[in-house]
Scaffold this active site. Structure first.
Site, PDB file in Angstrom:
ATOM      1  N   ASP A   1     -21.628 -18.844  62.604  1.00 58.06           N
ATOM      2  CA  ASP A   1     -21.050 -17.838  61.710  1.00 58.06           C
ATOM      3  C   ASP A   1     -21.046 -18.326  60.265  1.00 58.06           C
ATOM      4  OD1 ASP A   1     -20.551 -16.071  63.773  1.00 58.06           O
ATOM      5  OD2 ASP A   1     -18.548 -16.866  64.155  1.00 58.06           O
TER       6      ASP A   1
ATOM      7  N   SER B   1     -26.043 -14.737  69.295  1.00 53.69           N
ATOM      8  CA  SER B   1     -26.090 -16.081  68.711  1.00 53.69           C
ATOM      9  C   SER B   1     -26.502 -17.117  69.754  1.00 53.69           C
ATOM     10  CB  SER B   1     -24.723 -16.444  68.112  1.00 53.69           C
ATOM     11  OG  SER B   1     -23.724 -16.332  69.108  1.00 53.69           O
ATOM     12  N   HIS B   2     -26.453 -16.772  71.028  1.00 50.36           N
ATOM     13  CA  HIS B   2     -26.900 -17.680  72.080  1.00 50.36           C
ATOM     14  C   HIS B   2     -28.082 -17.113  72.858  1.00 50.36           C
ATOM     15  CE1 HIS B   2     -22.764 -19.246  71.401  1.00 50.36           C
ATOM     16  NE2 HIS B   2     -23.394 -20.389  71.521  1.00 50.36           N
TER      17      HIS B   2
END
Lengths: 334, 334
Positions: free
Chosen positions: B187, B46-47
């Protein structure tokens, strides 16, 4: 029950006399008495005079070295290490206070690492005085293993409280103090006494299975961290800061089996202090006040510390609230 | 989807070229590229490269001063203040690193207060390097208002992540990084895309009423803090540390309405570093390792960082895992 109001100084004197009678030096007795009376004054009753019988039973058990005075290693830096030598953390903090204050003003940030210390109170009294001087403070203490990690069945963490305080312009300081367990141990005892079930997610039985029965938690079961995995990370980090970093005992290492009656963990405490005005910075207190106003306006009715500060104001005017049962109990130890 | 493995250095080069093409100086591009590639390498997807389109759209929006270099006020104490001047927090940290390292070794504890800084990544990459040098580090960043306080309906806190790292003898460092919201914002987006309901207790609708519908949370609703009131205290304290203390903006003050396409909060970051060996103390890393073993033995199967360190080890051997879609996306910006 009739409420009796006693001047704060008179309550401190009575509590101090009890501690002296149990063999503590006047200096130690005075610090503990002031701390306990402060909790009672602010309506933090689970850490008020309610704790006196357990203090006494611990003092009579031969646990630790409650009369010990702390040994400060002043060093020359921003980190001050203190060996409490089995005495009380609040005494170590009191003793180190002048040096800590001096270091944080010159360094901008300073820390106190206390080891071999007993702590049996709330920790907001340890951080709030810094906020009253315009400083920001954060502290953590580990305790005794009563909390299982997520998915676990053996307790490894203490209820490991954390507390924070900072100044807030035009308002009482912003102060909070919270356990890293889903519930404080005392709350489980009260629920058991009252026959109430716990909220789901607070405790497990001896096999690590979820339970809402406080009796099961107290008899072979354990508490859970607050907030699931995230709270568990915080609980573990408090073990690291308060024990591994200071040189104190982990919660799992507290063993008072040779001292029946001992109820006070002997571990460590970490305290960080920072000066918002360091380097000429301005406006901190006003911004924290504005943030508090924003949070209230967003719908959070009560911020941490609100109730305590209200109860305190009333106590300063009318005296500290106690019940006759409290006074009778204290009289037994006087 | 076919997995493609690219050497870490090659991924850094590609990402750096993208940042340079968007007008960033080589030094800034290199710090951001290394940071983003590090997340991708460790499986913190996610990063990872997933963030590149939003980096680019922000850079093209005229938001902040992404090319700015930080200005360090070295002072003489343990607190170092840095004005990132609208640039990236990681660049400010990189620039202040040598001074911070020197101060923590001489002072025992030191802190970095970064203001006016953009941060769009995980924060474990900010703390883990200290642990690799035997130091303990704790950091917090505030972001943009997407979290309501308990009982509230207006968002006031960012997802406000906190991260901690310390050495652990014979094992990879102990490292965690977690949002103070019940869920990361990403999320919720993924749940919306997949049409999945959220866990109860994670979000509210525009009226502050509980909802498990990710679309409702994203459209006028908000997230809740993790762990109820306790998590809210932590979220608020992160605003105080990362914004009020540093002089950066609160999450509620981030206003990019004049910069369509901007997606990166411009706030502040607080970082505390402490030296466990200060004053001749020994045994810290071994005790943290022992504590980790105790926690695993108590039944917590996975400690924070375990998965990342495993994925990293594999990536260092075989290359960083990417999909063809990732590579195609990157190629569009090259």
């Amino acid at each position: 029950m009739t409420e009796i109001r006693l001047p704060f100084s008179e309550l401190v004197e009575r509590l101090s006399a009890i501690f002296v009678k149990q063999g503590l030096p006047g200096r130690v007795a005075s610090v503990l008495a002031t701390n306990c009376a402060t909790c009672q004054r602010d309506g933090a009753l689970s850490h008020g005079v309610f704790r006196i019988p357990a203090y006494v039973s611990t003092l009579q058990s031969g646990w630790g070295s409650p009369a010990a005075l702390p040994e400060i290693d002043p060093g020359e830096g921003a980190l001050i290490r203190v060996d409490a030598h089995g005495g009380f953390a609040q005494v170590a903090l009191e003793e180190a206070m002048p040096l800590l204050r001096e270091r944080v003003r010159t360094q901008g940030v300073a820390a106190l690492a206390i080891r071999n210390s007993q702590h049996f109170s709330a920790i907001w009294p340890d951080v709030e005085p810094f906020a009253e001087e315009g400083l920001m403070a954060l502290s953590v203490v580990n305790s005794m293993a009563v909390v299982v990690p997520p998915g676990g069945k053996t307790p490894v963490f203490g209820t490991n409280p954390m507390a924070f305080a900072c100044p807030r312009e035009g308002q009482a300081p912003y102060v909070w103090d919270q356990a890293s367990s889903a519930l404080a141990h005392g709350d489980v005892q009260i629920a058991a006494r009252e026959g109430r079930a716990l909220e789901p997610g607070c405790g497990v039985d001896a096999e690590g299975q979820p339970t809402t029965d406080p009796e099961v938690v107290l008899n072979g079961g354990a508490l859970l961290p607050f907030g699931g995995y995230k709270g568990a990370s915080i609980a573990m980090t408090i073990e690291i800061l308060a024990a591994a970093f200071t040189g104190g005992a982990f919660s799992t290492e507290v063993d008072w089996s040779d001292h029946p009656g001992a109820k006070i963990p002997l571990t460590g405490q970490f305290l960080l202090v920072a000066d918002p005005a360091y380097g000429g910075a301005t406006g901190f207190g006003a911004r924290v006040a504005a943030l508090s106003d924003t949070v209230r306006a967003a719908g959070q009715e009560r911020l941490p510390g609100d109730r305590r500060h209200r109860v305190r104001a009333e106590a300063l005017e009318k005296g500290v609230a106690l019940t006759q049962a409290d006074l009778d109990m204290l009289a037994e130890y006087l």
